[in-house]
Each structure stands twice: as C-alpha cells, then as structure tokens.
Design an enzyme around this catalytic site. Structure first.
Site, PDB file in Angstrom:
ATOM      1  N   SER A 182      -1.839   7.279  32.421  1.00 20.26           N
ATOM      2  CA  SER A 182      -0.941   8.217  33.070  1.00 20.26           C
ATOM      3  C   SER A 182       0.244   7.431  33.603  1.00 20.26           C
ATOM      4  O   SER A 182       0.295   6.212  33.488  1.00 20.26           O
ATOM      5  CB  SER A 182      -1.659   8.903  34.227  1.00 20.26           C
ATOM      6  OG  SER A 182      -1.928   7.939  35.225  1.00 20.26           O
ATOM      7  N   LYS A 183       1.189   8.142  34.187  1.00 23.62           N
ATOM      8  CA  LYS A 183       2.396   7.501  34.726  1.00 23.62           C
ATOM      9  C   LYS A 183       2.038   6.356  35.664  1.00 23.62           C
ATOM     10  O   LYS A 183       2.644   5.293  35.628  1.00 23.62           O
ATOM     11  CB  LYS A 183       3.196   8.527  35.508  1.00 23.62           C
ATOM     12  CG  LYS A 183       4.367   9.042  34.722  1.00 23.62           C
ATOM     13  CD  LYS A 183       5.265   9.836  35.615  1.00 23.62           C
ATOM     14  CE  LYS A 183       6.338  10.484  34.778  1.00 23.62           C
ATOM     15  NZ  LYS A 183       7.196  11.345  35.522  1.00 23.62           N
ATOM     16  N   ARG A 184       1.056   6.636  36.497  1.00 21.12           N
ATOM     17  CA  ARG A 184       0.619   5.660  37.485  1.00 21.12           C
ATOM     18  C   ARG A 184       0.175   4.345  36.833  1.00 21.12           C
ATOM     19  O   ARG A 184       0.262   3.273  37.400  1.00 21.12           O
ATOM     20  CB  ARG A 184      -0.523   6.350  38.257  1.00 21.12           C
ATOM     21  CG  ARG A 184      -1.508   5.537  38.999  1.00 21.12           C
ATOM     22  CD  ARG A 184      -2.481   6.497  39.674  1.00 21.12           C
ATOM     23  NE  ARG A 184      -3.382   7.152  38.719  1.00 21.12           N
ATOM     24  CZ  ARG A 184      -4.559   6.666  38.367  1.00 21.12           C
ATOM     25  NH1 ARG A 184      -4.982   5.531  38.872  1.00 21.12           N
ATOM     26  NH2 ARG A 184      -5.325   7.321  37.523  1.00 21.12           N
TER      27      ARG A 184
END
Ligand code: GLU
Length: 472
Positions: free
Chosen positions: A245-247
């Site tokens: 994910s972006k994280r």
C-alpha cells in the site's frame, strides 16, 4: 513454448487512472526483459477505455516514468479507446455468429440476482436467462447488453508460465458483457482484441488478472484466434507481508526519482523482487537480458524492502560516472544557492564525487553532502561548526593559511603530510587543526576526508575559505 525467438511480442498495458506505481514498473520491466531476451518486441498500450477515470496527467506520468527507467518500448503507443469501433464491430460479429447474445436484464433484475446470491452465501454470477431466449420476448424500452456465451460444462484450464496449471470450473464464469447497453465495448473485450491485433504472444502481468485470463481465453477461442501464453506474476507485498500500500512505498515512480534513486538501481532492485538468478544481487542490464526467463519468477509474493533498495542504490552511486552524478545533483545545488554554478564549481563537483559517493545512499544525500562545493564565501556555519571556531582555533587557521600558501603541488598526498607536520610543530593533535579546518572549508562538522576536501576545492578557493575564518 511454441514461440520462436524473435517472434515474441509482449506488452505493458497500464490503465492511466492513477500514478505508475512500483508494481506496474516491475511488470513493465519483466515484459521488457522478456522481449529483449528473446529479441522480440516490447509494446506499450494505454488502456484508456474508462473515460471518466483516465487522465492525460496519468498518461504523461507513465510515459515519463518508463523513459526515466530506460524501459523503451517498440513501435507507437497504442491507445485502447481509439479501437472502440473495431471492438464493437467484432462483438456484433460474435452476435451474428450466435456466439454472443443480447441480454435484456433490467438493473432491477440484476440487483435481485445479486441479493439472492448474497443471501445464499455465494458470489454473484449472471444466470444466463437471456442466453437461449427469443429476442422477440425483449421488453420494450430496454437497451440490451451483449454477452458472450461461455461454456457451461466441465472446466477451463490455463497452463500459466508462472503459476503452472490452473483450473476453474466453467460454472464459475458467467456470460460476460462484451458491449454495454450504450454500445461501448467493455475492457475485457478490448484487451483481447488489442492483444490479438498487436500480435501479443505472451501476456505477462500481475496475478490479480488471473481470473480474467479464463474469460479472455474463451473470447480468443470464440474469435478463433490463438491464445497467448499467460504468465501471472505474484503481487508485491509490504515488509509486513500485507498487500503493498502507499504506506509501504506503493508510490508513483516519480517519488523514487525525487528521493534520489538511480534508474539502474531501481531496475536491479525490482528485477530481484520476485525473480532470481542463484544468489546474485547485483545484476547488470546485460546480465538481466541474458538471464531473464519466466521460469525463474517465484510463485509467492515478494516483499518490498526499503533498506535493500537503498543499499542497491548506494552500489550504483559508486559505480556511476562522476560527471553524470554531478549533472544530476546540480539542479538541487543551484536551487539552494539560487544561481548557476560556475565552470570551476562544476569541475569541483565532479572531482568531489569519488569522495562523496561512499557516504551517500541516494542522490538527495549526495547533494546534501556536496553542498559545500557550491557554498559561497563567506560560508555560513552550522551551529556545531561555528562553535569549533574559537579565537584559538581561528589563530591556528591563520598560521595554517601561511603554511599552505607555500604549497604549489595542491593535492591530497602532498597536503596531508604538510598539515600533519604543521600540527606537530604547533604541538597540537591533528584533530585540533582538522576540525576547525573542516568547519572553515565546509561550514559543517561532517565531510569527506579533509585532505580530499582541500584538494577538491583547489588552492585559491580553499585558502580564501580559511582566510575568512581565521584571525591573523
Ligand atoms: N490495464 C490493466 C491494469 O492496469 C492491465 C491489463 C493487462 O495487463 O491485461 O491493471
């Protein structure tokens, strides 16, 4: 595989609905390497049929990102939407041949089917109620969709080049829509027609498309076209094992460029993410092309590891041509100083690279460490550096200045013994000379070796900086 070297055609087919993320880049890289390994073609297709979500900005980001990464494609870019007319025509041909049919289900009926499936705890599949029904029974005022007649009996099999033999019961696959009620082709139809028209022999993509492959296979067969080889790559996961994910760093490729990763480092890192060649970690572009085979792609998801990426990048920074690195970081330095660097400063920057790269993992760090080269006299000091420049230290620098002035062969191997001798004569430990000297030359307390810094700056600039900070 039935395809001969040279006849291989692969494609990267991103949807321009968001940024070109790191998983997409890896898919592009695998396709690119497969094509180059086999002397085939690597095509680019922009899947812009979703008119609402496709943007020019996303298209530009894809093209820029691939160019930056050095993943050049063959031939013209294909824009999927441009083929909409042909896609629709072929759906109508299937209709005429009895391989597809009009379905007049209303949205309400579909909603009912969906609700029923949910109540029975199974996933929704259109029940094919218009498959064999006479169109004369069509309700008035409903624009039909066109659906493909999928086989009802037995199962479908795909021999995937990565996943192996994968089987699905045909009852799992409902009669998919080829044309929407407004006559526009669906994505599934367009993909198959484009792959055929572009002569695609191998479809290499993320395994989130595996189930689509079964539908697409039926469509290829209905159109009486050869089915390409499918190779579905496991997705990339974050360091914690969850889907990236972006994280985790599922960022646009431009974020990696901005953070100071070199394209060759990103290529090498992404190649190793899910593909292996023994224990090799550093793999040159030529080796990658020579060695790349689909059979060496792993079946389980690879985990993204930032530290690993940084260490691969550090390796490539040390390998890179100093002039190229200097060009890459110059804009950052020029922005900082709000002026263009002089010719002498550019030369110094290049000369400093061999001393700076062992201390940097990214171009951003390299630019920070190189800032002293372009600093303007009198240098501004960090607080720590300023505190080193006591009256005593300034006096020492004044004396050092006179000593250094007499040196004409201005290089590290000459300066080092001279400064050591100077310290000895002054009855000072080398650090008592080197620390204020470093502050005077760089405005900081951290830098490459001080003799290298002196050499890189050149006699005139170095003496000037020392003079600025010394007491006579
Ligand atoms: N456009 C699809 C995507 O971006 C890829 C489709 C394909 O490779 O077949 O996920």
């Amino acid at each position: 595989m039935t395809h001969q070297d040279g006849s291989v055609v692969v494609r990267f087919a991103p949807s321009p609905t968001g940024f070109l993320h790191i998983g997409g880049v890896r898919t592009a890289l695998f396709n690119y390497l497969y094509a180059r390994h086999h002397g085939g073609k690597f095509r680019l297709r922009i899947e812009d049929t979703d008119r609402k979500r496709s943007t020019q900005a996303a298209i530009d980001a894809i093209l820029d990102g691939l160019n930056w990464l050095g993943l050049g494609w063959d031939g013209e870019v294909v824009y999927q939407f441009a083929g909409a007319q042909r896609h629709a025509d072929l759906a109508r041909q299937l209709l005429a041949a009895g391989l597809a049919y009009h379905c007049y289900c209303t949205p309400e009926e579909l909603a009912e089917m969906r609700a029923q499936a949910k109540a029975e705890g199974r996933s929704f599949r259109y029940d094919g109620r218009w498959r064999d029904r006479d169109p004369s029974e069509a309700p008035a005022g409903v624009d039909p969709v066109v659906r493909l007649k999928m086989p009802r009996d037995r199962e479908s099999v795909i021999d995937d080049a990565v996943q192996g033999r994968v089987t699905v019961a045909n009852e799992q696959l409902d009669d998919m829509i080829l044309l929407r009620a407004d006559g526009t082709p669906t994505y599934m139809l367009s993909v198959v027609i484009d792959d055929h028209d572009m002569g695609v022999t191998h479809v290499i993509r993320g395994d989130d498309h595996l189930i689509n492959a079964f539908r697409q296979k039926q469509l290829f067969e209905a159109l009486d076209w050869p089915v390409p080889v499918f190779a579905h790559i496991p997705l990339i996961h974050g360091p914690d094992g969850a889907k990236l994910s972006k994280r985790h760093g599922a960022l646009g490729v431009e974020a990696y460029r901005d953070e100071g990763y070199l394209p060759e480092a990103l290529r090498n890192y992404l190649l190793r993410l899910g593909w292996s060649h023994g224990d090799d970690e550093i793999i040159s572009d030529q080796q990658a092309i020579d060695w790349f085979e689909l059979s060496a792609i792993g079946r389980s998801p690879a985990r993204f590891d930032f530290d690993k990426l940084a260490s691969v990048n550090a390796h490539y920074l040390q390998q890179a041509d100093p002039a190229r690195l200097a060009d890459l970081i110059r804009p950052t330095l020029e922005e900082k100083t709000a002026r263009s660097l002089s010719g002498a400063e550019k030369d110094r920057l290049v000369a400093a690279m061999p001393f700076l790269t062992p201390r940097a993992k990214t171009l951003v760090q390299l630019a920070e460490n190189a800032a002293f080269v372009a600093a303007e006299r009198p240098l501004s000091m960090t607080e720590k550096a300023g505190s080193l420049l006591t009256a005593e230290a300034k006096a020492t620098l004044g004396q050092l200045h006179s000593t250094l002035k007499g040196i004409n062969d201005w290089q590290a191997t000459v300066l080092e013994p001279a400064i050591k001798l100077f310290a000895e004569e002054q009855g000072l430990k080398l650090g008592k000379v080197a620390q204020p000297l470093r502050a005077a030359l760089t405005g900081s307390t951290v830098s490459p070796g001080i003799f290298d810094v002196l050499a890189v700056l050149g006699k005139e600039e170095a003496l000037g900086r020392i003079e600025d900070q010394s007491n006579p």
